[in-house]
Motif scaffolding. Structure first.
Motif, PDB file in Angstrom:
ATOM      1  N   ALA A 137      31.456  71.898   4.287  1.00 56.35           N
ATOM      2  CA  ALA A 137      31.559  71.818   5.748  1.00 56.35           C
ATOM      3  C   ALA A 137      31.727  70.378   6.233  1.00 56.35           C
ATOM      4  N   SER A 138      31.237  69.423   5.456  1.00 55.44           N
ATOM      5  CA  SER A 138      31.328  68.022   5.873  1.00 55.44           C
ATOM      6  C   SER A 138      32.684  67.392   5.567  1.00 55.44           C
ATOM      7  N   LEU A 139      33.476  68.041   4.745  1.00 59.67           N
ATOM      8  CA  LEU A 139      34.778  67.480   4.353  1.00 59.67           C
ATOM      9  C   LEU A 139      35.796  67.568   5.486  1.00 59.67           C
ATOM     10  N   PRO A 140      36.735  66.626   5.531  1.00 58.18           N
ATOM     11  CA  PRO A 140      37.787  66.696   6.547  1.00 58.18           C
ATOM     12  C   PRO A 140      38.587  67.993   6.431  1.00 58.18           C
ATOM     13  N   SER A 141      39.018  68.500   7.575  1.00 55.65           N
ATOM     14  CA  SER A 141      39.834  69.710   7.627  1.00 55.65           C
ATOM     15  C   SER A 141      40.823  69.553   8.774  1.00 55.65           C
ATOM     16  N   PRO A 142      41.778  70.452   8.899  1.00 53.24           N
ATOM     17  CA  PRO A 142      42.704  70.355  10.036  1.00 53.24           C
ATOM     18  C   PRO A 142      41.980  70.403  11.392  1.00 53.24           C
ATOM     19  N   GLN A 143      40.871  71.148  11.468  1.00 58.73           N
ATOM     20  CA  GLN A 143      40.123  71.246  12.722  1.00 58.73           C
ATOM     21  C   GLN A 143      39.257  70.007  12.975  1.00 58.73           C
ATOM     22  N   ARG A 144      38.753  69.409  11.904  1.00 56.67           N
ATOM     23  CA  ARG A 144      37.884  68.225  11.993  1.00 56.67           C
ATOM     24  C   ARG A 144      38.405  67.195  10.990  1.00 56.67           C
ATOM     25  N   PRO A 145      39.253  66.266  11.442  1.00 58.81           N
ATOM     26  CA  PRO A 145      39.939  65.374  10.507  1.00 58.81           C
ATOM     27  C   PRO A 145      39.101  64.261   9.883  1.00 58.81           C
ATOM     28  N   GLN A 146      37.841  64.112  10.261  1.00 55.54           N
ATOM     29  CA  GLN A 146      37.018  63.074   9.643  1.00 55.54           C
ATOM     30  C   GLN A 146      35.882  63.720   8.849  1.00 55.54           C
ATOM     31  N   THR A 147      35.292  62.933   7.950  1.00 56.64           N
ATOM     32  CA  THR A 147      34.128  63.393   7.201  1.00 56.64           C
ATOM     33  C   THR A 147      32.927  63.402   8.135  1.00 56.64           C
ATOM     34  N   ASP A 148      32.196  64.494   8.113  1.00 57.94           N
ATOM     35  CA  ASP A 148      31.018  64.612   8.971  1.00 57.94           C
ATOM     36  C   ASP A 148      29.769  64.267   8.178  1.00 57.94           C
ATOM     37  N   LEU A 149      28.730  63.841   8.890  1.00 55.76           N
ATOM     38  CA  LEU A 149      27.485  63.493   8.202  1.00 55.76           C
ATOM     39  C   LEU A 149      26.577  64.708   8.095  1.00 55.76           C
ATOM     40  N   ILE A 150      25.713  64.670   7.095  1.00 57.28           N
ATOM     41  CA  ILE A 150      24.757  65.742   6.846  1.00 57.28           C
ATOM     42  C   ILE A 150      23.361  65.216   7.125  1.00 57.28           C
ATOM     43  N   LEU A 151      22.638  65.869   8.038  1.00 58.49           N
ATOM     44  CA  LEU A 151      21.235  65.548   8.278  1.00 58.49           C
ATOM     45  C   LEU A 151      20.405  66.341   7.274  1.00 58.49           C
ATOM     46  N   THR A 152      19.547  65.641   6.541  1.00 57.78           N
ATOM     47  CA  THR A 152      18.802  66.273   5.456  1.00 57.78           C
ATOM     48  C   THR A 152      17.526  65.502   5.154  1.00 57.78           C
ATOM     49  N   ASP A 153      16.599  66.147   4.503  1.00 55.69           N
ATOM     50  CA  ASP A 153      15.484  65.391   3.915  1.00 55.69           C
ATOM     51  C   ASP A 153      15.565  65.465   2.397  1.00 55.69           C
ATOM     52  N   ARG A 154      16.743  65.884   1.912  1.00 55.92           N
ATOM     53  CA  ARG A 154      16.979  65.978   0.465  1.00 55.92           C
ATOM     54  C   ARG A 154      18.251  65.207   0.084  1.00 55.92           C
ATOM     55  N   GLU A 155      18.309  63.944   0.464  1.00 59.76           N
ATOM     56  CA  GLU A 155      19.514  63.143   0.208  1.00 59.76           C
ATOM     57  C   GLU A 155      19.883  63.101  -1.270  1.00 59.76           C
ATOM     58  N   ASP A 156      18.891  63.183  -2.145  1.00 61.74           N
ATOM     59  CA  ASP A 156      19.154  63.130  -3.586  1.00 61.74           C
ATOM     60  C   ASP A 156      19.864  64.374  -4.110  1.00 61.74           C
ATOM     61  N   ASP A 157      19.901  65.448  -3.321  1.00 62.47           N
ATOM     62  CA  ASP A 157      20.605  66.667  -3.742  1.00 62.47           C
ATOM     63  C   ASP A 157      22.122  66.519  -3.658  1.00 62.47           C
ATOM     64  N   TYR A 158      22.580  65.487  -2.957  1.00 63.88           N
ATOM     65  CA  TYR A 158      24.009  65.335  -2.709  1.00 63.88           C
ATOM     66  C   TYR A 158      24.610  64.277  -3.631  1.00 63.88           C
ATOM     67  N   PRO A 159      25.865  64.482  -4.048  1.00 59.81           N
ATOM     68  CA  PRO A 159      26.507  63.509  -4.941  1.00 59.81           C
ATOM     69  C   PRO A 159      26.728  62.164  -4.250  1.00 59.81           C
ATOM     70  N   PRO A 160      26.837  61.095  -5.043  1.00 61.08           N
ATOM     71  CA  PRO A 160      27.115  59.772  -4.478  1.00 61.08           C
ATOM     72  C   PRO A 160      28.372  59.816  -3.605  1.00 61.08           C
ATOM     73  N   GLY A 161      28.323  59.089  -2.508  1.00 61.89           N
ATOM     74  CA  GLY A 161      29.456  59.043  -1.596  1.00 61.89           C
ATOM     75  C   GLY A 161      29.360  60.021  -0.443  1.00 61.89           C
ATOM     76  N   THR A 162      28.426  60.955  -0.518  1.00 65.55           N
ATOM     77  CA  THR A 162      28.230  61.908   0.581  1.00 65.55           C
ATOM     78  C   THR A 162      27.545  61.182   1.733  1.00 65.55           C
ATOM     79  N   VAL A 163      28.048  61.390   2.936  1.00 66.56           N
ATOM     80  CA  VAL A 163      27.477  60.739   4.110  1.00 66.56           C
ATOM     81  C   VAL A 163      26.279  61.573   4.573  1.00 66.56           C
TER      82      VAL A 163
END
Length: 130
Positions: A93-119
């Motif tokens: 859902a955070s990846l760019p798409s035709p509807q949302r052309p920029q990368t979106d950020l993810i609010l989380t308390d589990r930042e370590d669950d996401y791969p490096p480079g994820t906003v």
């Protein structure tokens, strides 16, 4: 767009002050919306009964559905070891798409669950007080 993952949905349901303020601000703005991937909503409800409905009751929160294309993409991400279904749906859902052309950020308390480079932004980040 701001993505709320499973941990954010659970925190909102438990009355997390900063996230409730973010949700109030999103509801008051015609431009800023919060997006909850369907698999994050599902996992939150599995983890804590009633948390899904608590999130759905807030104005300004939209649900990112798991449609045909996204289900295949999320499954591929899970198979490739990027995380569980809810984490991968948040990533997708955070990846760019035709509807949302920029990368979106993810609010989380589990930042370590996401791969490096994820906003990601921690739900307790001081910048959420503004």
């Amino acid at each position: 767009m701001i993505i709320l993952d499973t941990s954010s949905v659970l925190a909102i349901a438990r009355g997390h002050r900063k996230l409730l303020r973010v949700a109030d601000n999103a509801a008051a703005s015609p431009f800023r919306h919060l997006l909850v991937p369907a698999l994050c909503l599902m996992q939150a409800e599995i983890t804590d009964a009633g948390s899904g409905m608590s999130a759905l009751a807030l104005p300004g929160i939209d649900i990112e559905p798991l449609d045909t294309v996204s289900s295949v993409a999320v499954a591929t991400m899970v198979r490739d070891g990027l995380g569980g279904p809810d984490v991968c749906h948040a990533l997708y859902a955070s990846l760019p798409s035709p509807q949302r052309p920029q990368t979106d950020l993810i609010l989380t308390d589990r930042e370590d669950d996401y791969p490096p480079g994820t906003v990601t932004v921690d739900i307790d980040d001081d910048r959420l007080d503004d």
